[in-house]
Design a protein around this motif. Structure first.
Motif, mmCIF file in Angstrom:
data_model
loop_
_atom_site.group_PDB
_atom_site.id
_atom_site.type_symbol
_atom_site.label_atom_id
_atom_site.label_comp_id
_atom_site.label_asym_id
_atom_site.label_seq_id
_atom_site.Cartn_x
_atom_site.Cartn_y
_atom_site.Cartn_z
ATOM 1 N N VAL A 87 42.112 40.872 40.889
ATOM 2 C CA VAL A 87 41.172 39.797 41.185
ATOM 3 C C VAL A 87 39.773 40.225 40.758
ATOM 4 O O VAL A 87 39.056 39.483 40.094
ATOM 5 N N LEU A 88 39.381 41.445 41.129
ATOM 6 C CA LEU A 88 38.047 41.948 40.833
ATOM 7 C C LEU A 88 38.118 43.433 40.519
ATOM 8 O O LEU A 88 38.758 44.196 41.249
ATOM 9 N N ALA A 89 37.451 43.823 39.441
ATOM 10 C CA ALA A 89 37.254 45.234 39.110
ATOM 11 C C ALA A 89 35.753 45.498 39.186
ATOM 12 O O ALA A 89 34.952 44.705 38.693
ATOM 13 N N ARG A 90 35.410 46.605 39.817
ATOM 14 C CA ARG A 90 33.999 46.963 39.942
ATOM 15 C C ARG A 90 33.833 48.378 39.409
ATOM 16 O O ARG A 90 34.476 49.311 39.898
ATOM 17 N N ALA A 91 32.970 48.514 38.394
ATOM 18 C CA ALA A 91 32.736 49.829 37.782
ATOM 19 C C ALA A 91 31.320 50.292 38.090
ATOM 20 O O ALA A 91 30.356 49.531 37.934
ATOM 21 N N ARG A 98 41.329 31.545 36.933
ATOM 22 C CA ARG A 98 40.114 32.126 36.340
ATOM 23 C C ARG A 98 39.232 31.002 35.824
ATOM 24 O O ARG A 98 39.701 30.089 35.159
ATOM 25 N N LEU A 99 37.942 31.080 36.125
ATOM 26 C CA LEU A 99 37.006 30.047 35.689
ATOM 27 C C LEU A 99 35.785 30.661 35.019
ATOM 28 O O LEU A 99 35.283 31.708 35.443
ATOM 29 N N ASN A 100 35.328 29.997 33.986
ATOM 30 C CA ASN A 100 34.038 30.252 33.364
ATOM 31 C C ASN A 100 33.335 28.903 33.255
ATOM 32 O O ASN A 100 33.332 28.270 32.199
ATOM 33 N N PRO A 101 32.749 28.411 34.371
ATOM 34 C CA PRO A 101 32.133 27.085 34.355
ATOM 35 C C PRO A 101 30.952 27.037 33.381
ATOM 36 O O PRO A 101 30.297 28.052 33.133
ATOM 37 N N LYS A 135 44.675 44.381 28.796
ATOM 38 C CA LYS A 135 45.676 43.785 27.887
ATOM 39 C C LYS A 135 45.652 42.260 27.914
ATOM 40 O O LYS A 135 46.686 41.614 28.044
ATOM 41 N N GLY A 136 44.468 41.683 27.834
ATOM 42 C CA GLY A 136 44.345 40.235 27.795
ATOM 43 C C GLY A 136 44.084 39.576 29.135
ATOM 44 O O GLY A 136 43.701 38.415 29.189
ATOM 45 N N ALA A 137 44.316 40.279 30.232
ATOM 46 C CA ALA A 137 43.976 39.735 31.550
ATOM 47 C C ALA A 137 42.453 39.698 31.663
ATOM 48 O O ALA A 137 41.762 40.528 31.067
ATOM 49 N N THR A 138 41.947 38.742 32.419
ATOM 50 C CA THR A 138 40.491 38.584 32.522
ATOM 51 C C THR A 138 40.038 38.523 33.980
ATOM 52 O O THR A 138 39.562 37.497 34.453
ATOM 53 N N TYR A 176 36.247 38.916 30.580
ATOM 54 C CA TYR A 176 36.334 38.744 32.023
ATOM 55 C C TYR A 176 35.951 37.329 32.418
ATOM 56 O O TYR A 176 35.354 36.588 31.638
ATOM 57 N N ALA A 177 36.334 36.957 33.627
ATOM 58 C CA ALA A 177 36.044 35.632 34.163
ATOM 59 C C ALA A 177 34.884 35.711 35.147
ATOM 60 O O ALA A 177 34.773 36.682 35.894
ATOM 61 N N GLN A 178 34.066 34.676 35.160
ATOM 62 C CA GLN A 178 32.975 34.618 36.124
ATOM 63 C C GLN A 178 33.498 34.425 37.545
ATOM 64 O O GLN A 178 32.937 34.960 38.491
ATOM 65 N N ILE A 179 34.587 33.668 37.683
ATOM 66 C CA ILE A 179 35.121 33.346 39.001
ATOM 67 C C ILE A 179 36.632 33.535 38.998
ATOM 68 O O ILE A 179 37.311 33.131 38.049
ATOM 69 N N SER A 180 37.167 34.134 40.042
ATOM 70 C CA SER A 180 38.612 34.234 40.251
ATOM 71 C C SER A 180 38.916 33.610 41.609
ATOM 72 O O SER A 180 38.386 34.045 42.628
#
Length: 132
Positions: free
Chosen positions: A75-79, A7-10, A101-104, A21-25
């Motif tokens: 990897v990705l959730a889309r709502a 997971r990345l948040n550059p 639960k803490g996953a991003t 959430y993370a910007q990039i997985s």
């Protein structure tokens, strides 16, 4: 499993880690599952938006169970949210964070005019990295 997803948040993008959430997985090679959009059942539809989001999270959890996966494997959730506004976004983010639960995972929210059935206000699909 978490080490197979980075997971990345550059610094060149907004830091979204504080809101869950993370910007990039980045996913290592492996089998992927694509969970169709989950919507609320009739009972939750009758109770309104917050109940629908809770029911969608329950169904997403059931899908993960069926895959022998956890929220760390998403990897990705889309709502998709009908008439998305700040209040509905807040409800969604809070319930998605509780579900994760803490996953991003990477997360995308999409405002829409309507969903596939009458009274439906939220739908969520998942992309999940499966375990070997």
């Amino acid at each position: 499993m978490a080490d197979r997803i980075t997971r990345l948040n550059p610094t060149s993008l907004p830091d979204t880690s504080a809101i869950g959430y993370a910007q990039i997985s980045i996913v290592q090679p492996g089998r992927m599952a694509f969970v169709s959009g989950q919507v609320a059942g009739a009972e939750a539809v009758a109770k309104g938006f917050e109940a629908q989001v809770a029911d969608v999270m329950r169904k997403a959890s059931a899908a993960l169970d069926a895959l022998d996966a956890t929220t760390d494997d998403i990897v990705l959730a889309r709502a998709y949210v009908v008439d998305l506004d700040e209040a509905r976004l807040g409800i969604c983010v809070a319930q998605i964070n509780a579900f994760c639960k803490g996953a991003t995972p990477s997360l995308t929210g999409v405002g829409v005019a309507a969903l596939a059935g009458p009274g439906l206000l939220v739908e969520m699909e998942l992309q999940v990295l499966l375990r070997d």
